[in-house]
Design a protein around this motif. Structure first.
Motif, mmCIF file in Angstrom:
data_model
loop_
_atom_site.group_PDB
_atom_site.id
_atom_site.type_symbol
_atom_site.label_atom_id
_atom_site.label_comp_id
_atom_site.label_asym_id
_atom_site.label_seq_id
_atom_site.Cartn_x
_atom_site.Cartn_y
_atom_site.Cartn_z
ATOM 1 N N ALA A 300 0.836 -1.212 0.000
ATOM 2 C CA ALA A 300 0.000 0.000 0.000
ATOM 3 C C ALA A 300 0.864 1.252 0.000
ATOM 4 C CB ALA A 300 -0.921 -0.007 1.219
ATOM 5 N N LEU A 301 1.994 1.215 0.714
ATOM 6 C CA LEU A 301 2.902 2.367 0.737
ATOM 7 C C LEU A 301 3.424 2.660 -0.666
ATOM 8 C CD1 LEU A 301 4.565 4.448 2.412
ATOM 9 C CD2 LEU A 301 6.327 2.676 2.612
ATOM 10 N N ASP A 302 3.880 1.651 -1.371
ATOM 11 C CA ASP A 302 4.364 1.840 -2.747
ATOM 12 C C ASP A 302 3.254 2.381 -3.643
ATOM 13 O OD1 ASP A 302 6.829 0.863 -1.994
ATOM 14 O OD2 ASP A 302 6.472 -1.159 -2.755
ATOM 15 N N GLU A 303 2.049 1.893 -3.428
ATOM 16 C CA GLU A 303 0.900 2.350 -4.222
ATOM 17 C C GLU A 303 0.625 3.836 -3.970
ATOM 18 O OE1 GLU A 303 -3.645 2.276 -3.197
ATOM 19 O OE2 GLU A 303 -2.957 0.230 -3.612
ATOM 20 N N MET A 304 0.698 4.260 -2.708
ATOM 21 C CA MET A 304 0.433 5.654 -2.376
ATOM 22 C C MET A 304 1.524 6.582 -2.902
ATOM 23 S SD MET A 304 -1.116 5.200 1.491
ATOM 24 C CE MET A 304 -1.466 6.938 1.775
ATOM 25 N N VAL A 305 2.778 6.130 -2.837
ATOM 26 C CA VAL A 305 3.875 6.924 -3.397
ATOM 27 C C VAL A 305 3.677 7.103 -4.902
ATOM 28 C CG1 VAL A 305 6.361 6.897 -3.906
ATOM 29 C CG2 VAL A 305 5.546 6.337 -1.596
ATOM 30 N N ALA A 306 3.324 6.027 -5.584
ATOM 31 C CA ALA A 306 3.080 6.106 -7.030
ATOM 32 C C ALA A 306 1.896 7.014 -7.342
ATOM 33 C CB ALA A 306 2.843 4.701 -7.588
ATOM 34 N N HIS A 307 0.877 6.985 -6.476
ATOM 35 C CA HIS A 307 -0.318 7.808 -6.661
ATOM 36 C C HIS A 307 0.035 9.291 -6.602
ATOM 37 C CE1 HIS A 307 -4.669 8.757 -6.158
ATOM 38 N NE2 HIS A 307 -4.208 9.726 -5.373
ATOM 39 N N VAL A 308 0.790 9.691 -5.564
ATOM 40 C CA VAL A 308 1.172 11.101 -5.416
ATOM 41 C C VAL A 308 2.096 11.520 -6.559
ATOM 42 C CG1 VAL A 308 2.368 12.762 -3.934
ATOM 43 C CG2 VAL A 308 0.836 11.068 -2.918
ATOM 44 N N GLU A 309 2.997 10.613 -6.952
ATOM 45 C CA GLU A 309 3.909 10.922 -8.056
ATOM 46 C C GLU A 309 3.129 11.167 -9.348
ATOM 47 O OE1 GLU A 309 8.077 9.221 -9.966
ATOM 48 O OE2 GLU A 309 6.804 7.894 -8.759
ATOM 49 N N LYS A 310 2.137 10.353 -9.604
ATOM 50 C CA LYS A 310 1.301 10.528 -10.799
ATOM 51 C C LYS A 310 0.562 11.864 -10.756
ATOM 52 C CE LYS A 310 -2.407 8.210 -13.396
ATOM 53 N NZ LYS A 310 -3.365 7.058 -13.401
ATOM 54 N N LEU A 311 0.097 12.246 -9.576
ATOM 55 C CA LEU A 311 -0.600 13.521 -9.419
ATOM 56 C C LEU A 311 0.334 14.691 -9.718
ATOM 57 C CD1 LEU A 311 -3.095 15.121 -8.610
ATOM 58 C CD2 LEU A 311 -2.481 14.774 -6.205
ATOM 59 N N LEU A 312 1.573 14.631 -9.205
ATOM 60 C CA LEU A 312 2.537 15.695 -9.475
ATOM 61 C C LEU A 312 2.904 15.746 -10.955
ATOM 62 C CD1 LEU A 312 4.895 15.484 -6.384
ATOM 63 C CD2 LEU A 312 3.406 17.387 -7.011
ATOM 64 N N ASN A 313 3.029 14.589 -11.586
ATOM 65 C CA ASN A 313 3.310 14.572 -13.023
ATOM 66 C C ASN A 313 2.195 15.241 -13.809
ATOM 67 O OD1 ASN A 313 5.868 13.357 -13.618
ATOM 68 N ND2 ASN A 313 5.088 11.402 -12.862
ATOM 69 N N SER A 314 0.955 15.037 -13.376
ATOM 70 C CA SER A 314 -0.171 15.651 -14.089
ATOM 71 C C SER A 314 -0.155 17.167 -13.983
ATOM 72 C CB SER A 314 -1.496 15.094 -13.552
ATOM 73 O OG SER A 314 -1.822 15.646 -12.289
ATOM 74 N N LEU A 315 0.475 17.680 -12.919
ATOM 75 C CA LEU A 315 0.591 19.131 -12.744
ATOM 76 C C LEU A 315 1.821 19.694 -13.448
ATOM 77 C CD1 LEU A 315 -0.334 19.343 -8.954
ATOM 78 C CD2 LEU A 315 -1.779 20.033 -10.883
ATOM 79 N N GLN A 316 2.600 18.815 -14.052
ATOM 80 C CA GLN A 316 3.800 19.191 -14.814
ATOM 81 C C GLN A 316 4.796 19.973 -13.959
ATOM 82 O OE1 GLN A 316 1.745 21.274 -18.002
ATOM 83 N NE2 GLN A 316 1.765 19.439 -19.288
#
Length: 423
Positions: A300-316
């Motif tokens: 779950a920790l790896d999943e949450m890290v990937a989730h936040v990373e994807k969100l930051l990528n979407s904000l460029q």
């Protein structure tokens, strides 16, 4: 809160992990074990005495029924003497249990095996980077100047209404704030989280449950008359939704998200690093919380890290992910990843999210459990992460996207903001 049986069975490991967290009061470990020994002894003494009382009391009835009054009265006197002994033993047992609890909560969570050694933020380990750091024009300015130019945030008005660190967002600034909150929530909902709108004040039990008390009371705003605390993060009310609950194993994982304002005194913070939105006392944040099976928490920790990373990528936005060293971790965390975005005008990294696994530290305090297949209750693990904290995200969006024609916004915010740029 650590569990006494684990400390007793793994004392050397506990001391080793506490040293990694740069915790100095290791003598508390021996105090915990000594108090637990005393608790066990007093419990045994109380139980044995109570058993004697019960046994003799049954005999009194039999003796009286047989007409053996004198023997019965002698037994009654013996029972009364034992009962008089029970009171002080019970009082001492209660005092010992309280002392054990009060000592136990002074011990921080143990860092996980993958936590790197170190005492300062400079010793955190960079995991990876993403995004591109922009090259700004020579006349680029920091976000506090952009906020004034485009009438986005009035820091002086906030100081007038409340005090330093309470900015007033206005016009396009207020609209951008609202747009980001809605986008972050929608992003989380699309990824399997359930939305909650929790209270902004919590009671002492809730603040204790997530580890804010007794460790961070100096950083919290306290409504003393009602003994309520203004939340420093939505983690506190969201995780406490399941305090004192036993959930079904089929209900796990539980994924929650929520938007709240957050209130932090930030005592001791001053200087150039707190200008503008870099450090404020009230700010908006969207939070993630997961309650999971112990065997699934690092997944779950790896999943949450990937989730936040994807969100930051979407904000460029350009970002980096850091695994915190033992000495830079929070009191309650077993492992933490910090996300920082690059502020091009200030030319420095700003933290915008922390994603942490607390293992059983919080759930032991809150007694959040699930039933295994054999029906035995077991503690869950809890995790949380910022998704995202808004002030520094806004600061970097403004600074990194400034142009002569205005501030260009990332495409994912256009429909929420109602335009593609701040002009």
């Amino acid at each position: 809160m650590l569990q006494v049986p684990f400390i007793r069975q793994n004392k050397e490991l506990v001391l080793e992990r506490l040293a990694l967290k740069n915790f100095k009061e290791t003598g508390l470990v021996d105090e915990v074990l000594a108090l637990d020994d005393k608790r066990k002894r007093l419990t045994q003494e109380y139980d044995e005495t109570q058993a004697q009382v019960n046994s003799l009391s049954k005999e009194i009835g039999k003796l009286m029924a047989q007409g053996k009054k004198e023997e019965g009265e002698a037994q009654r006197a013996a029972v009364n003497a034992l009962k008089e002994k029970l009171g002080p033993v019970n009082d001492e047992l209660n005092a010992t249990e309280k002392a054990l609890h009060d000592t136990l909560v002074k011990l921080p969570n143990l860092p996980a095996a993958m936590v790197p050694p170190g005492k300062t933020p400079e010793e955190n380990v960079e995991v990876r980077r993403g995004g591109n750091i922009p090259t700004l024009a020579a006349d680029a300015v920091p976000h506090w100047d952009l906020a004034k130019k485009y009438q986005l945030i009035d820091f002086e008005l906030g100081n007038k209404i409340t005090g330093s660190g309470f900015p007033v967002f206005q016009k396009q600034g207020a609209r951008l704030q609202r747009a980001m909150i809605q986008y972050f929530l929608d992003f989380n909902l699309d990824n399997g989280y359930t939305e909650y709108a929790p209270p902004y004040l919590v009671n002492e039990a809730s603040a204790f449950g997530t580890g804010q008390l007794p460790d961070k009371e100096g950083q919290m705003y306290h409504a003393t008359e009602d003994n309520y605390f203004l939340i420093p993060t939505a983690e506190v009310p969201l995780t406490n939704i399941y305090r004192d609950e036993i959930v079904k194993d089929t209900d796990l994982p539980i994924r929650m998200t929520g938007y709240t304002p957050c209130f932090r005194r930030e005592a001791g913070s001053y200087g150039k690093d707190v200008r503008g939105l870099n450090r404020v006392h009230q700010f908006d944040k969207v939070e993630l919380v997961q309650i999971v099976h112990p065997e699934k928490s690092y997944e779950a920790l790896d999943e949450m890290v990937a989730h936040v990373e994807k969100l930051l990528n979407s904000l460029q936005l350009p970002y980096r992910i850091l695994r915190l060293c033992g000495g830079d971790m929070s009191f309650a965390s077993a492992i933490t990843y910090d996300f920082e975005v690059y502020s091009a005008a200030q030319q420095k990294w700003l933290e915008v999210s922390s994603v942490s696994n607390f293992e059983t530290y919080q759930t032991n305090r809150m007694k959040i459990r699930f039933k295994e297949a054999n029906g035995k209750p077991q503690l869950t693990h809890s995790l949380n992460g910022s998704s995202l904290a808004l002030p520094r995200i806004m600061a970097c969006l403004l600074e990194n996207n400034q142009t002569e024609a205005g501030i260009q916004l990332p495409a994912v915010l256009h429909r929420y903001f109602g335009a593609d740029k701040i002009a």
